[in-house]
Scaffold this active site. Structure first.
Site, PDB file in Angstrom:
ATOM      1  N   ASP A 122       0.855  -1.195   0.000  1.00 16.29           N
ATOM      2  CA  ASP A 122       0.000   0.000   0.000  1.00 16.29           C
ATOM      3  C   ASP A 122       0.891   1.246   0.000  1.00 16.29           C
ATOM      4  O   ASP A 122       1.921   1.289   0.679  1.00 16.29           O
ATOM      5  CB  ASP A 122      -0.906   0.012   1.234  1.00 16.29           C
ATOM      6  N   HIS A 168      -0.484   4.616   0.220  1.00 13.13           N
ATOM      7  CA  HIS A 168      -1.194   5.816   0.661  1.00 13.13           C
ATOM      8  C   HIS A 168      -0.755   6.188   2.073  1.00 13.13           C
ATOM      9  O   HIS A 168      -0.787   5.350   2.974  1.00 13.13           O
ATOM     10  CB  HIS A 168      -2.706   5.575   0.607  1.00 13.13           C
ATOM     11  N   SER A 198      -4.855  -4.391   2.050  1.00 12.01           N
ATOM     12  CA  SER A 198      -4.106  -3.993   3.251  1.00 12.01           C
ATOM     13  C   SER A 198      -4.743  -4.547   4.514  1.00 12.01           C
ATOM     14  O   SER A 198      -4.055  -4.747   5.520  1.00 12.01           O
ATOM     15  CB  SER A 198      -4.022  -2.465   3.336  1.00 12.01           C
TER      16      SER A 198
END
Length: 830
Positions: free
Chosen positions: A349, A351, A402
């Site tokens: 991930d 972000h 995630s």
């Protein structure tokens, strides 16, 4: 809240209402038998209850009666009826003061004292009351009445009052610290019964005031307003002692003078070591920031600016600290902190805006934060946590894979025998998922946090030096999560599902012979690439609402959403300032091309084959070059005629004699962002780099909106005459949809691989996929295009094991892999 003096009406309301209600109210005034009977009915409906301080003798007025009646009710409810103490709300009666009758003078004091005592002897219960009663004697005099409400709430809440019937807007406006000091003194003399003639003095003073003035801007008759606070004095704060100047700079986010002030503090003789400047005036100032943020009196953008000021001050001191270490031979005691917090975005991930905000906010509260960045494998997270002796580990993630990675981290922590508290956060996470999936995998404390503002009290509770209080917090969360698990599994049992064949038989029925549903041939077949698309062309398409949500600025009705948020009396000024600073950065992005917008769209002949969509090399529809796989709704619906939808329903079926089309797109505003962020980080400017990341996200979404408009009007051209405002576009008033793989209409992220291979997206745009199929750069958007009037957004919801097996077979995918990618969509435990 179900509110009636007639209990049969309350009971009727309980039978009709969904969710958990609060019943207002029951009491002992008709005796214990009636009280038990009504309480049992309330409990059987799962409701909470307000208990008035009444009994057979009447209303409780004094301290002793209030406590006695509430304690009696508590014993019956908890010991005999079996009520959860947290579902009991006592109303010990707020009664009017300042009536001129001496026996009423201590009513407010009695309520405040009783509140404190009831919370002690009735653990878990809540306290409520009707606040307007307190100043009934002064109705008609706005300033006095509102000042009484504000002052009473201040003292009652400090004593433990949890809720009350108030004018919410006035409570916010009439904050205790802003009340006119002269007025407040008269009010508190009455409220706290500080002198025998308090009421007479209050009445005399009240006659001098304009009846409609506000308690924070008092106007005496015939004069101008006198504000509650001190006179604004411009830069007079520069004349304050250096410690006060540093605190002011931190609270106000002013970095102009902080280096000079920090140097003055270091060399003034009061702080022999540079570390003492950090532990003294700098942390004192940041503690004020933390307290104000926790109390809702500072907002996230202000806190991030405070962190920027702090970093600049610390950066000035670091050379002096390093020199001191050198002279001491490196033998220096470690700096003090509230605890060590290791935070990371999990493997796969990319972000990290939310993670970065949490890191900054915790840093402002004296936590030492070790930020491991994005795509962090579990080994690095756990090795680092052990190495730095972390007190808490924080995991963040945005995409659904995630969630599974967080479970993996929890399992690995258990395997290593760790007991470090684990904090879970991020847009895709939830308290329910944390309770059901993460917490059972780890015997240590596991807590979900919704946003940055909630992280501080949670982490503080997890590192509380009072071991009893810490354990009480952990136990409370654990009990809450156990209840959530029971609720979740009960919900799975209760929900009914159609078989896959039944759901397919109830698919959306489209009359493909109707001209309105005739497929429209795109003006362009194949792909069209957009390189360095002008930023200025997408600015008008920005949806500002998620931007303000990132910064945790939320207006209250009727000022919710952009641009009405600017009118909100609480957050409006800060929202306006944030917006103006965002405009400044956007102008820099445009003028200096700090970030680049790259994108691609593609259009292909296609047909629906069952729940899938075949994509063809050309309009002869002979050669299948790709296939998108769909999932169909299965959860039983209320209406017999409601369709059970799948994205393939929006494409003309194979054998219909029609050539239909499907499109796809990917776009990014993140190319160049890493360099922008690195520059701000090097300068210690957290505020600007978080701003840059937030704006890049908004630009990517705006670019996607702009591309979709071009597709509808020109490139596919099925709506050439469309004349929609941006606001209408954001409300999805156009024809067609652009669902993204990994989201509700098709929750499988692996469908992105099909898009990337079909359209050669990585080579054409530079947008890549991680092993968890997150897009890089992070400020990227992708999805499919469906053009038909029959297409609409929907959520697949939960699917059965039967559909999972069928889907995996069609995709030639290992069943376990399919379960892993679709873990959040399964109606069963794999």
């Amino acid at each position: 809240m179900i509110d009636s003096s007639k209990f049969h009406i309350v009971e009727a309301g309980l039978r009709c209402a969904q969710g958990k209600c609060i019943v207002n109210s029951i009491s002992l005034k008709e005796g214990e038998d009636k009280f038990r009977e009504q309480a049992t009915i309330v409990k059987n409906h799962g409701a909470a209850v307000v208990v008035m301080a009444f009994d057979e003798t009447g209303q409780a007025a004094g301290f002793e009666d209030k406590v006695r009646m509430c304690q009696r009710g508590y014993r019956i409810l908890v010991e005999e009826v079996g009520f959860n103490p947290q579902d009991i709300i006592f109303d010990p009666n707020i009664l009017t003061v300042g009536t001129g009758l001496p026996e009423h003078n201590n009513y407010a004091v009695d309520f405040i004292r009783a509140t404190r005592e009831i919370k002690r002897v009735c653990p878990g219960s809540k306290i409520s009351g009707g606040v307007s009663n307190i100043a009934f004697s002064f109705r008609g005099n706005e300033a006095v009445r509102r000042a009484f409400h504000s002052a009473f709430l201040h003292h009652a809440c400090l004593a433990g009052m949890d809720m009350g019937i108030v004018n919410a807007a006035q409570v916010k406006e009439d904050e205790y610290s802003k009340l006119n000091k002269e007025l407040l003194e008269f009010v508190e003399d009455v409220l706290l019964n500080r002198c025998e003639n308090a009421t007479e003095r209050m009445l005399e003073y009240a006659t001098t005031l304009e009846p409609k003035c506000k308690p924070t801007a008092v106007r005496k008759k015939g004069t101008a307003a006198a504000a509650g606070g001190a006179r604004k004095a411009g830069d007079s704060w520069r004349e304050l002692p250096v410690e006060k100047r540093i605190a002011h700079s931190l609270v106000k986010g002013i970095d102009e003078f902080v280096v000079a002030d920090t140097e003055e503090a270091r060399s003034c003789g009061r702080y022999p070591r540079p570390l003492q400047v950090i532990e003294g005036p700098l942390m004192d100032g940041m503690n004020v920031v933390g307290d104000l943020f926790g109390a809702g009196k500072m907002f996230l953008p202000q806190v991030i600016k405070s962190a920027r000021v702090m970093k600049r001050a610390v950066a000035h001191l670091i050379p002096f600290i390093e020199e001191e270490k050198r002279l001491a031979g490196g033998d220096m005691s470690e700096e003090s902190n509230a605890g060590v917090f290791v935070i990371a975005t999990v493997k796969g991930d990319v972000h990290d805006i939310g993670k970065n905000i949490v890191a900054v906010v915790l840093g402002c509260n004296n936590f030492k934060v070790i930020d491991l960045g994005v795509m962090t494998p579990w080994e690095k997270i756990l090795d680092t946590a052990v190495e730095v002796k972390a007190h808490v580990i924080g995991l963040s993630g945005l995409i659904t894979p995630s969630l599974d990675e967080m479970v993996t981290v929890a399992k690995k922590m258990e395997e290593r025998g760790l007991k470090i508290p684990l904090l879970i956060g991020g847009a895709t996470t939830s308290k329910m998922h944390t309770a059901v999936k993460v917490a059972p995998a780890y015997s240590g404390p596991v807590v979900h946090v919704l946003d940055a503002s909630r992280s501080v009290p949670v982490v503080q509770a997890l590192v509380d030096k009072n071991l009893k209080q810490r354990q009480e917090f952990v136990d409370e969360v654990s009990e809450q999560y156990a209840e959530l698990r029971e609720e979740f599994y009960a919900g799975l049992e209760d929900r009914k599902y159609l078989t896959l064949s039944q759901a397919q038989a109830k698919a959306l029925k489209v009359d493909w012979s109707d001209p309105v549903n005739k497929p429209h041939r795109p003006a362009v077949l194949g792909t069209k690439v957009f390189t360095e698309y002008p930023i200025g062309d997408v600015l008008d398409y920005i949806d500002w609402n998620p931007f303000f949500q990132v910064w945790q600025l939320r207006g209250r009705y009727p000022n919710r959403g952009y641009p009405k948020i600017f009118n909100d009396p609480t957050v409006g000024p800060e929202a306006k300032k944030l917006y103006e600073e965002a405009q400044t950065m956007l102008k820099d992005f445009v003028a200096n091309k700090r970030v680049r917008l790259n994108g691609i769209v593609g259009f292909y002949p296609a047909s629906a084959v069952g729940d899938d969509v075949e994509v063809y090399a050309d309009e002869s529809c002979c050669e299948v070059v790709s296939k998108f796989y769909g999932l169909r709704q299965q959860a039983e619906k209320d209406g017999d005629d409601e369709p059970y939808m799948c994205v393939s329903d929006f494409i003309a079926p194979k054998g219909s004699g029609l050539v239909d089309y499907v499109g796809g797109f990917a776009c990014s505003a993140g190319h160049g962002l890493d360099e922008v962020v690195a520059g701000f980080k090097a300068a210690g400017d957290d505020y600007s780099y978080i701003m840059a990341e937030a704006l890049a996200d908004r630009l990517a979404e705006a670019f996607a909106e702009k591309l979709h408009e071009l597709v509808r009007r020109e490139l596919w051209g099925y709506a050439p005459d469309e004349q929609l405002s941006v606001d209408d576009m954001l409300k999805v008033k156009y024809q067609g949809i652009r669902p993204a793989p990994g989201y509700p209409s098709q929750p499988d992220h692996t469908e992105k691989l099909t898009m990337w291979n079909l359209m050669d997206i990585e080579a054409q745009t530079g947008i890549t996929l991680t092993e968890s199929l997150a897009m890089m750069p992070a400020a990227s958007v992708s999805g499919l295009y469906f053009a038909g009037k029959c297409s609409s957004y929907f959520a697949v919801g939960k699917i059965t094991q039967e559909q999972l097996a069928d889907y995996a077979l069609r995709k030639k995918m290992n069943g376990k892999d399919a379960e892993r990618w679709l873990a959040t969509s399964l109606n069963y435990e794999p």
